[in-house]
Design a protein around this motif. Structure first.
Motif, PDB file in Angstrom:
ATOM      1  N   LYS A   3       0.848  -1.199   0.000  1.00  0.00           N
ATOM      2  CA  LYS A   3       0.000   0.000   0.000  1.00  0.00           C
ATOM      3  C   LYS A   3       0.879   1.243   0.000  1.00  0.00           C
ATOM      4  N   ILE A   4       0.621   2.114  -0.980  1.00  0.00           N
ATOM      5  CA  ILE A   4       1.420   3.318  -1.186  1.00  0.00           C
ATOM      6  C   ILE A   4       0.481   4.513  -1.210  1.00  0.00           C
ATOM      7  N   THR A   5       0.888   5.600  -0.566  1.00  0.00           N
ATOM      8  CA  THR A   5       0.101   6.826  -0.615  1.00  0.00           C
ATOM      9  C   THR A   5       0.994   8.008  -0.953  1.00  0.00           C
ATOM     10  N   GLY A   6       0.416   8.979  -1.614  1.00  0.00           N
ATOM     11  CA  GLY A   6       1.099  10.227  -1.913  1.00  0.00           C
ATOM     12  C   GLY A   6       0.593  11.350  -1.032  1.00  0.00           C
ATOM     13  N   ASN A   7      -0.167  10.995  -0.006  1.00  0.00           N
ATOM     14  CA  ASN A   7      -0.748  11.970   0.915  1.00  0.00           C
ATOM     15  C   ASN A   7      -0.139  11.754   2.299  1.00  0.00           C
ATOM     16  N   ARG A   8       0.653  12.710   2.755  1.00  0.00           N
ATOM     17  CA  ARG A   8       1.354  12.577   4.047  1.00  0.00           C
ATOM     18  C   ARG A   8       0.380  12.376   5.206  1.00  0.00           C
ATOM     19  N   GLU A   9      -0.724  13.090   5.209  1.00  0.00           N
ATOM     20  CA  GLU A   9      -1.702  12.960   6.293  1.00  0.00           C
ATOM     21  C   GLU A   9      -2.294  11.551   6.338  1.00  0.00           C
ATOM     22  N   THR A  10      -2.587  10.995   5.163  1.00  0.00           N
ATOM     23  CA  THR A  10      -3.099   9.617   5.110  1.00  0.00           C
ATOM     24  C   THR A  10      -2.079   8.668   5.706  1.00  0.00           C
ATOM     25  N   PHE A  11      -0.810   8.837   5.338  1.00  0.00           N
ATOM     26  CA  PHE A  11       0.230   7.963   5.871  1.00  0.00           C
ATOM     27  C   PHE A  11       0.329   8.082   7.386  1.00  0.00           C
ATOM     28  N   LEU A  12       0.281   9.295   7.889  1.00  0.00           N
ATOM     29  CA  LEU A  12       0.387   9.489   9.343  1.00  0.00           C
ATOM     30  C   LEU A  12      -0.798   8.891  10.087  1.00  0.00           C
ATOM     31  N   HIS A  13      -2.000   9.030   9.527  1.00  0.00           N
ATOM     32  CA  HIS A  13      -3.194   8.502  10.182  1.00  0.00           C
ATOM     33  C   HIS A  13      -3.348   7.000  10.011  1.00  0.00           C
ATOM     34  N   MET A  14      -2.739   6.449   8.972  1.00  0.00           N
ATOM     35  CA  MET A  14      -2.895   5.018   8.688  1.00  0.00           C
ATOM     36  C   MET A  14      -1.542   4.303   8.674  1.00  0.00           C
ATOM     37  N   ARG A  15      -0.619   4.772   9.483  1.00  0.00           N
ATOM     38  CA  ARG A  15       0.741   4.237   9.517  1.00  0.00           C
ATOM     39  C   ARG A  15       0.772   2.719   9.683  1.00  0.00           C
TER      40      ARG A  15
END
Length: 71
Positions: A3-15
């Protein structure tokens, strides 16, 4: 599944659920080429036995969405 995201907030919330964050591309702090190399390295690691986040939580479902269903 990696799973890859380009949204930093998504990564932080779904680490616990996301494997990689490539948001630095959008911030101008990483090239697409460098992020692609990191993704490729992660693919090799997964293929060599490294468990992905989805595997660690026993997630087995996935979906592929079509942008244009007529194609």
């Amino acid at each position: 599944m990696i799973k890859i995201t380009g949204n930093r907030e998504t990564f932080l919330h779904m680490r616990d659920n996301m494997d990689m964050d490539v948001s630095k591309i959008l911030e101008g702090k990483e090239s697409v080429s460098r992020a692609g190399k990191r993704i490729f390295e992660e693919m090799l690691a997964a293929a060599s036995g490294k468990a992905t986040k989805a595997e660690k939580v026993f997630q087995r479902d996935f979906a592929i969405f079509k942008i244009n269903p007529d194609i």
